[in-house]
Design a protein around this motif. Structure first.
Motif, PDB file in Angstrom:
ATOM      1  N   TYR A   1      22.281  11.885   9.467  1.00  0.00           N
ATOM      2  CA  TYR A   1      21.220  11.329  10.289  1.00  0.00           C
ATOM      3  C   TYR A   1      20.951   9.900   9.843  1.00  0.00           C
ATOM      4  O   TYR A   1      21.092   9.567   8.657  1.00  0.00           O
ATOM      5  CB  TYR A   1      19.916  12.121  10.130  1.00  0.00           C
TER       6      TYR A   1
ATOM      7  N   LEU B   1      20.555  10.024   5.943  1.00  0.00           N
ATOM      8  CA  LEU B   1      20.358  11.360   5.367  1.00  0.00           C
ATOM      9  C   LEU B   1      21.557  12.238   5.671  1.00  0.00           C
ATOM     10  O   LEU B   1      22.102  12.184   6.775  1.00  0.00           O
ATOM     11  CB  LEU B   1      19.129  12.032   5.990  1.00  0.00           C
TER      12      LEU B   1
ATOM     13  N   GLY C   1      19.588  16.007   1.628  1.00  0.00           N
ATOM     14  CA  GLY C   1      19.575  15.147   0.466  1.00  0.00           C
ATOM     15  C   GLY C   1      18.398  14.186   0.566  1.00  0.00           C
ATOM     16  O   GLY C   1      17.698  14.153   1.589  1.00  0.00           O
ATOM     17  N   SER C   2      18.184  13.405  -0.470  1.00  0.00           N
ATOM     18  CA  SER C   2      17.037  12.490  -0.482  1.00  0.00           C
ATOM     19  C   SER C   2      17.341  11.167   0.215  1.00  0.00           C
ATOM     20  O   SER C   2      16.451  10.333   0.360  1.00  0.00           O
ATOM     21  CB  SER C   2      16.559  12.236  -1.909  1.00  0.00           C
TER      22      SER C   2
END
Lengths: 111, 113
Positions: free
Chosen positions: A36, A89, A102-103
């Motif tokens: 994303y 992301l 994930g961060s």
């Protein structure tokens, strides 16, 4: 608890540079890997859904590869532009079909 | 135009207040989700719904509650807001078996004083 890691955490590049980021995920029970793009004050926007080992996807200057056996995906941006500045992301989907995120990698493209 | 909406976009509120974050989608998706994100951290799933009258808790424990009375509407409620609830809340929806590709709203940034 599933572990999805992205690196680097943040990145500054000059306009015109090419760049890439990494997403690491569990190599077992793989269903799909999502990328994303999330610009500030906007909704996260789906870039790619990758499902097969060896998948390569491309949208304009952005492309992604997938290795499910070793549990990683790369996102590439060719000739970065200021409008590419965003947080990218990745999200892993396993047998439970839910997304584990994930961060993110925060990309800033300097003009 | 099919889309997913969240209101309010920003909310600053005092401790102890009851709040409802609204989420609506016009895509007819059966599945809807609420995620919570603290700054610099991952999105964590706190609630999801696979259809009307169906709600489940996600991976991250949350004191919030949700309801799904209509397909298009998935509000999240905090009965008594606390500073620990300060975070960004994102709503998403997905359709059927498309590898669970999710479409996101713009989020609500909540600050509890």
């Amino acid at each position: 608890i599933l572990n999805v890691e992205q690196s680097p955490q943040s990145l500054h590049v000059q306009e015109g540079d090419s760049t890439n980021f990494t997403c690491s995920f569990p190599s077992s029970n793989f269903y799909a890997l999502h990328w994303y793009r999330w610009e500030t004050a906007k909704s996260p926007e789906a870039l790619f859904v990758m499902t097969l080992n060896g998948d390569e996807k491309k949208k304009g200057r952005i492309s992604a590869t997938l290795n499910t056996k070793e549990g990683y995906s790369y996102l590439y941006i060719k000739g970065s532009q200021p409008e590419d500045s965003a947080t990218y992301l990745c999200a892993f989907s396993g047998s439970a079909r839910q997304l584990t995120f994930g961060s993110g990698t925060q990309l800033t493209v300097l003009p | 135009e099919a889309d997913i909406y969240q209101t309010p976009r920003y909310l600053v509120i005092g401790t102890g207040k009851k709040i409802t974050l609204e989420c609506s989608q016009t895509m007819g998706h059966d599945k809807m989700y609420w995620y919570q994100q603290d700054p610099g951290m991952e999105l964590h799933l706190i609630h999801y719904s696979y259809g009307v009258n169906s709600t489940e808790k996600g991976d991250l424990s949350s004191e919030s509650t949700v309801s799904r009375i209509r397909t298009e509407h998935f509000p999240l409620t905090l009965e008594s807001a606390r500073p620990s609830h300060t975070s960004q809340y994102l709503c998403a929806s997905s359709v059927g078996e498309t590898y669970n590709e999710q479409f996101f709203g713009p989020g609500t940034r909540l600050t509890v004083l």
